[in-house]
Write an enzyme that holds these catalytic residues in place. Structure first.
Site, PDB file in Angstrom:
ATOM      1  CD  GLU A 168      31.708  38.706  38.100  1.00 56.60           C
ATOM      2  OE1 GLU A 168      32.155  37.718  37.503  1.00 56.60           O
ATOM      3  OE2 GLU A 168      32.338  39.260  39.041  1.00 56.60           O
ATOM      4  CG  ASN A 206      38.745  38.956  38.369  1.00 66.20           C
ATOM      5  OD1 ASN A 206      39.138  39.073  37.204  1.00 66.20           O
ATOM      6  ND2 ASN A 206      38.450  39.991  39.128  1.00 66.20           N
TER       7      ASN A 206
END
Ligand code: NAI
Length: 522
Positions: A168, A206
Site C-alpha cells: 500500500e 486493515n
C-alpha cells in the site's frame, strides 16, 4: 501483475534507479524482509537497528534466504551471492547520508517514528524519500513534525514481505504526489503490486478486512453455529483460505483485537467496527491463540480440533423442482444431473419470488439478508429453507442452510436431502439473517465501497489489495458485481431492518450504482 493492476501505474512515474542507495531502519521481521526485496532488486541496502548486532544478524538471515532460493532454483547462485553482498550493516543513522530512500520499520509508535525521521532530515539530502511501513499510524501525523513533510509516504508491506505481493502506497495530507508515484513505480520494479491509498484509519486492507472477523464473531455471539462449522463454511463454500476463527487464532487475539479497537476508535466508534465482547474475553484471559496455546481452539499437546457440524444423511427427495435462472439453481441442476438424480425445471412462474428449488414441501431460496422465519412470514410460506452464498456453486463442497422456525421437520429434511444428493456437505445454522458467507461478503463489499466512496482508493485498488494483502479468493467489489449489486444492497438493507443497527447501512457507492443500473467495475 494482471492487466487491471497495471492500470494503477500513473503515467511517467519513474522508479528509483537500482543504483540508488536504499536504507532500512529497523531490522526486525518487516525490515529484514524489505531489505531482502530491495537488495534482490539491485539496490545497495544499508540496514540499521537500535539493537546492537541486530542488523548484522538480520543480514546473515537474508543471505541464508537467498541461498535457499538459489537451491530451489528461484534465483541463480550468482544472483544470490551478489544480492547478499549488496547488504551492509550500518552502525547508526549517520551512515545513511547517501540514501535516496529510507524505509522505516521500527516499533509501531508515533513519537519514535517522528523522532527518527526528524533526525534523518539532518543527515540525508533534501531529495531523499521517506517510506514508513507503519500499519496503523496516520502518515499525516508522522510527517507533521518534519521540515519537508511532502517527502514522506507510507510504504506498507505485508508479512512476510518477500512473499506478499501487495504494497500500500499511503499518501498523507502533505505527501507530494510525485513522491507517492515514485514509491509506486519502485515497488512495482521490485516485483510487487502497489496500490495507492489515502492515509485514513486501517488504510485499505486493515479497514476492509474488519467484517471478515466481525461478522463471524456476531454469528457466533448469536448462537448461529460453532467456530469449527463457521470456519469450514467460509473455506469450503466461500473459498477463503482460512476460516475467520482459525485466522484470528493465528494472528493472535491481542494483535487482532488491538487493530479492531484502533480502527473503531479512529472512526469515532462507528458501529460498523464495534469490537466483540467474545474477543475481549479471550484477550482478558490471555487466550491469544496459537502462540499462547489457546484461543477459539485448543493448541495444547493432545488437544484435538473439533470437526465441523454436518446434517446427518437424509434420503433423496423424489419430487425435486428447480426454478429460475440464478447461478445457484443452474449449478444445482448440473450437480443433480451429474449424479443421476431425477429433477425437473418448473414450467410455471413460481420462481418469480426468487425461489431456486422445491422438494418435499420445502421451498429453497438463496439468503437475501432476511431470516428464514421473516421470509416465511412475509411470503406466507411455512417451509422456507435458505441457502448461503457460495463463491462457486458448481464446485463448493459445503453449504449452510437456515430454516424458518415454524418449518415442518420433514420438509427441512427434504431440503437437506436435495442438497446432499447434489454433493454438498450441509451445515445447518440457526436461523441467522444473511447466514455466514453472504453477510460477510456483503459487508466486505460495503466497506470496500465506502473506502472508494471516501477517496481512500479506487475500486480496482480495493480489490487488488484484498486479493493480494489477505488472499481473498476474489476482490469484494468484483464479487458484489458478480452476485448482483441489487442483491447485495438488499442483503445489507435487510440486515439493517432486521437488527435496526446503523452497522449495516448501505454504502452510498452501492446505492448509487444500483440506482444507475451499473456494476461498480463498469
Ligand atoms: P519487530 O519488533 O520485529 O522489529 C522492529 C525492529 O526495530 C527491532 O529490531 C527494534 O530493535 C528496532 N527498533 C525499534 N526502535 C528503533 C529505533 N528507534 N531505531 C532503530 N531501530 C529501532 O517489528 P516488525 O513486526 O518488523 O514491525 C515493524 C513495523 O512494521 C511496525 O511499524 C509495524 O507496525 C509494521 N508492520 C508490521 C507487520 C507485521 O506483520 N509484523 C506488517 C506490516 C507492517
Amino acid at each position: 501483475m494482471s492487466v487491471s493492476d497495471t492500470q494503477h501505474t500513473p503515467p511517467r512515474a519513474v522508479p528509483l534507479d537500482p543504483s540508488a542507495v536504499v536504507a532500512v531502519v529497523g531490522a526486525g521481521a518487516m525490515g529484514a524482509g524489505i531489505a531482502q526485496v530491495a537488495a534482490a532488486a539491485g539496490h545497495l541496502v544499508r540496514l540499521v537497528d537500535a539493537r546492537e548486532g541486530a542488523a548484522a544478524t538480520a543480514i546473515d538471515g537474508i543471505r541464508a534466504q537467498y541461498r535457499k532460493l538459489a537451491d530451489k532454483g528461484r534465483m541463480t547462485a550468482e544472483a544470490a551471492e551478489t544480492a547478499g553482498q549488496r547488504l551492509v550493516a550500518a552502525a547508526g543513522l549517520g551512515d545513511l547520508a547517501d540514501a535516496a530512500l529510507v524505509v522505516e520499520a521500527i516499533v509501531e509508535n508515533l513519537e519514535a517514528k517522528r523522532t527518527l525521521y526528524r533526525e534523518l532530515e539532518g543527515i540525508v539530502g533534501d531529495d531523499c524519500i521517506f517510506g514508513t511501513n507503519t500499519s496503523s499510524i496516520s502518515v499525516t501525523s508522522i510527517g507533521a513534525t518534519l521540515r519537508r513533510p511532502e517527502r514522506l509516504a507510507g510504504l506498507h508491506f505485508f508479512n512476510p514481505a518477500p512473499l506478499m505481493a501487495l504494497v500500500e502506497i499511503v499518501s498523507g495530507l502533505a505527501t507530494d504526489k510525485a513522491v507517492a508515484d515514485t514509491l509506486f513505480a519502485t515497488a512495482a520494479a521490485w516485483g510487487k503490486t502497489p496500490v495507492h491509498a489515502r492515509s485514513t484509519p486501517g488504510f485499505i486492507v486493515n479497514r476492509v478486512a474488519r467484517p471478515y472477523y466481525a461478522e463471524a464473531l456476531r454469528v457466533l455471539n448469536e448462537g448461529g453455529a460453532d467456530c469449527a462449522t463457521l470456519d469450514a463454511l467460509m473455506r469450503d463454500c466461500g473459498s477463503f483460505r482460512m476460516g475467520p476463527f482459525e485466522l484470528m487464532d493465528m494472528i493472535g487475539h491481542d494483535v487482532n483485537f488491538a487493530v479492531t479497537r484502533s480502527v473503531w476508535n479512529a472512526f469515532y466508534n462507528d458501529p460498523r467496527f464495534t469490537p466483540s465482547l467474545i474477543q475481549q474475553e479471550l484477550v482478558d484471559a490471555g487466550f491469544f491463540g496459537r502462540k499462547s496455546g489457546r484461543g477459539f481452539f485448543d493448541y495444547r499437546d493432545g488437544a484435538t480440533r473439533p470437526a465441523p457440524k454436518e446434517a446427518v444423511a437424509q434420503s433423496t427427495p423424489t419430487d425435486i423442482v428447480l426454478h429460475g435462472q440464478s447461478a445457484a439453481a443452474h449449478a444445482l441442476a448440473d450437480r443433480l444431473f451429474e449424479r443421476g438424480i431425477a429433477c425437473r425445471w418448473s414450467e410455471g412462474n413460481e420462481g418469480a419470488d426468487g425461489r431456486i428449488a422445491e422438494a418435499g414441501g420445502a421451498v429453497l431460496y438463496v439468503t437475501d439478508g432476511r431470516s428464514a422465519t421473516q421470509r416465511a412470514a412475509e411470503l406466507g410460506i411455512a417451509n422456507v429453507v435458505l441457502i448461503d452464498l457460495a463463491l462457486d456453486y458448481a464446485s463448493a463442497s459445503r453449504i449452510a442452510v437456515g430454516a424458518a422456525i415454524n418449518a415442518w421437520a420433514p420438509a427441512i429434511g427434504a431440503a437437506i436431502g436435495l442438497l446432499q444428493a447434489a454433493g454438498f456437505a450441509v451445515s445447518r445454522l440457526n436461523d441467522i439473517p444473511g447466514l455466514i458467507v453472504m453477510r460477510t461478503v456483503a459487508m466486505l463489499a460495503n466497506e470496500a465501497a465506502d473506502a472508494v466512496n471516501q477517496g481512500v482508493c479506487d475500486a480496482r485498488g480495493a480489490d487488488a489489495a484484498m486479493r493480494l494483502g489477505v488472499n481473498y479468493p476474489r476482490g469484494p467489489l468484483e464479487w458484489a458485481d458478480r452476485v448482483g449489486l441489487p442483491a447485495v444492497r438488499d442483503v445489507l438493507a435487510n440486515l439493517t431492518r432486521f437488527y435496526g443497527e446503523d452497522r449495516y447501512r448501505v454504502s452510498p457507492l452501492i446505492q448509487q450504482h444500483v440506482f444507475a443500473g451499473k456494476n461498480i467495475h463498469d
